[in-house]
Design a protein around this motif. Structure first.
Motif, PDB file in Angstrom:
ATOM      1  N   PRO A 128       0.830  -1.207   0.000  1.00  0.00           N
ATOM      2  CA  PRO A 128       0.000   0.000   0.000  1.00  0.00           C
ATOM      3  C   PRO A 128       0.863   1.256   0.000  1.00  0.00           C
ATOM      4  O   PRO A 128       2.032   1.228   0.379  1.00  0.00           O
ATOM      5  CB  PRO A 128      -0.807  -0.114   1.283  1.00  0.00           C
ATOM      6  CG  PRO A 128      -0.101  -1.100   2.124  1.00  0.00           C
ATOM      7  CD  PRO A 128       0.709  -1.967   1.220  1.00  0.00           C
ATOM      8  N   ASP A 129       0.262   2.354  -0.425  1.00  0.00           N
ATOM      9  CA  ASP A 129       0.989   3.619  -0.503  1.00  0.00           C
ATOM     10  C   ASP A 129       0.950   4.412   0.798  1.00  0.00           C
ATOM     11  O   ASP A 129       1.829   5.221   1.049  1.00  0.00           O
ATOM     12  CB  ASP A 129       0.428   4.497  -1.628  1.00  0.00           C
ATOM     13  CG  ASP A 129       0.861   3.989  -2.992  1.00  0.00           C
ATOM     14  OD1 ASP A 129       1.902   3.323  -3.065  1.00  0.00           O
ATOM     15  OD2 ASP A 129       0.142   4.264  -3.963  1.00  0.00           O
ATOM     16  N   ASP A 130      -0.062   4.193   1.634  1.00  0.00           N
ATOM     17  CA  ASP A 130      -0.144   5.041   2.824  1.00  0.00           C
ATOM     18  C   ASP A 130       0.699   4.490   3.974  1.00  0.00           C
ATOM     19  O   ASP A 130       0.887   3.291   4.131  1.00  0.00           O
ATOM     20  CB  ASP A 130      -1.611   5.279   3.240  1.00  0.00           C
ATOM     21  CG  ASP A 130      -2.218   4.137   4.001  1.00  0.00           C
ATOM     22  OD1 ASP A 130      -2.084   4.149   5.229  1.00  0.00           O
ATOM     23  OD2 ASP A 130      -2.809   3.243   3.367  1.00  0.00           O
ATOM     24  N   VAL A 131       1.217   5.387   4.768  1.00  0.00           N
ATOM     25  CA  VAL A 131       2.172   5.058   5.830  1.00  0.00           C
ATOM     26  C   VAL A 131       1.549   4.181   6.907  1.00  0.00           C
ATOM     27  O   VAL A 131       2.182   3.234   7.385  1.00  0.00           O
ATOM     28  CB  VAL A 131       2.758   6.354   6.447  1.00  0.00           C
ATOM     29  CG1 VAL A 131       3.632   6.040   7.637  1.00  0.00           C
ATOM     30  CG2 VAL A 131       3.518   7.132   5.399  1.00  0.00           C
ATOM     31  N   GLU A 132       0.319   4.455   7.287  1.00  0.00           N
ATOM     32  CA  GLU A 132      -0.322   3.677   8.349  1.00  0.00           C
ATOM     33  C   GLU A 132      -0.495   2.214   7.934  1.00  0.00           C
ATOM     34  O   GLU A 132      -0.284   1.309   8.739  1.00  0.00           O
ATOM     35  CB  GLU A 132      -1.670   4.298   8.734  1.00  0.00           C
ATOM     36  CG  GLU A 132      -1.545   5.649   9.418  1.00  0.00           C
ATOM     37  CD  GLU A 132      -0.627   5.607  10.635  1.00  0.00           C
ATOM     38  OE1 GLU A 132      -0.749   4.673  11.465  1.00  0.00           O
ATOM     39  OE2 GLU A 132       0.216   6.519  10.762  1.00  0.00           O
ATOM     40  N   ALA A 133      -0.846   1.970   6.708  1.00  0.00           N
ATOM     41  CA  ALA A 133      -0.993   0.592   6.227  1.00  0.00           C
ATOM     42  C   ALA A 133       0.360  -0.109   6.205  1.00  0.00           C
ATOM     43  O   ALA A 133       0.468  -1.289   6.549  1.00  0.00           O
ATOM     44  CB  ALA A 133      -1.633   0.578   4.844  1.00  0.00           C
ATOM     45  N   LEU A 134       1.415   0.608   5.801  1.00  0.00           N
ATOM     46  CA  LEU A 134       2.761   0.029   5.809  1.00  0.00           C
ATOM     47  C   LEU A 134       3.209  -0.295   7.231  1.00  0.00           C
ATOM     48  O   LEU A 134       3.829  -1.331   7.484  1.00  0.00           O
ATOM     49  CB  LEU A 134       3.754   0.975   5.139  1.00  0.00           C
ATOM     50  CG  LEU A 134       3.600   1.117   3.618  1.00  0.00           C
ATOM     51  CD1 LEU A 134       4.484   2.256   3.107  1.00  0.00           C
ATOM     52  CD2 LEU A 134       3.948  -0.181   2.923  1.00  0.00           C
ATOM     53  N   LYS A 135       2.896   0.603   8.183  1.00  0.00           N
ATOM     54  CA  LYS A 135       3.234   0.341   9.591  1.00  0.00           C
ATOM     55  C   LYS A 135       2.513  -0.906  10.093  1.00  0.00           C
ATOM     56  O   LYS A 135       3.092  -1.718  10.827  1.00  0.00           O
ATOM     57  CB  LYS A 135       2.872   1.544  10.456  1.00  0.00           C
ATOM     58  CG  LYS A 135       3.812   2.710  10.316  1.00  0.00           C
ATOM     59  CD  LYS A 135       3.383   3.843  11.240  1.00  0.00           C
ATOM     60  CE  LYS A 135       4.276   5.054  11.107  1.00  0.00           C
ATOM     61  NZ  LYS A 135       3.836   6.152  11.985  1.00  0.00           N
ATOM     62  N   ALA A 136       1.254  -1.063   9.716  1.00  0.00           N
ATOM     63  CA  ALA A 136       0.486  -2.230  10.145  1.00  0.00           C
ATOM     64  C   ALA A 136       1.094  -3.518   9.563  1.00  0.00           C
ATOM     65  O   ALA A 136       1.201  -4.533  10.264  1.00  0.00           O
ATOM     66  CB  ALA A 136      -0.971  -2.095   9.716  1.00  0.00           C
ATOM     67  N   LEU A 137       1.496  -3.476   8.295  1.00  0.00           N
ATOM     68  CA  LEU A 137       2.148  -4.643   7.683  1.00  0.00           C
ATOM     69  C   LEU A 137       3.455  -4.982   8.383  1.00  0.00           C
ATOM     70  O   LEU A 137       3.757  -6.149   8.643  1.00  0.00           O
ATOM     71  CB  LEU A 137       2.412  -4.385   6.201  1.00  0.00           C
ATOM     72  CG  LEU A 137       1.227  -4.507   5.251  1.00  0.00           C
ATOM     73  CD1 LEU A 137       1.630  -4.085   3.845  1.00  0.00           C
ATOM     74  CD2 LEU A 137       0.711  -5.932   5.235  1.00  0.00           C
TER      75      LEU A 137
END
Length: 93
Positions: free
Chosen positions: A12-21
């Protein structure tokens, strides 16, 4: 004319989704490390039991008195939590 194919990224492009991953990946890595530590502890306890039984067998074969079972206390084995790599006391049954 140069046409670039823009394939969809699997991330994903958004930071919060990357943090969750990343958080989920780190949690899976921690769980795998805990399982490995638990397996190694069980292996070590099994090897100790085999050595103890082999010593008893050698004593019996040579008519020596066996080592009392109370001298080797396997009830203090450690188990490991799946959430942390810290040892936890073994369950009493």
């Amino acid at each position: 004319m140069l046409v670039m194919d823009t394939a969809a990224s699997p991330l994903p492009d958004d930071v919060e989704a990357l943090k969750a991953l990343l958080s989920a990946a780190l949690e899976r890595a921690d769980e795998a490390e805990a399982r490995l530590a638990n397996a190694r502890a069980r292996e070590s306890a099994t090897e100790a039991m085999i050595a103890h039984l082999a010593a008893d067998r050698r004593c019996a074969a040579s008519n020596m008195a066996p080592v009392p079972s109370a001298a080797v206390d396997f009830s203090t084995s450690l188990s490991f939590s799946w959430k942390t790599s810290r040892p936890m006391p073994a369950r009493m049954t």
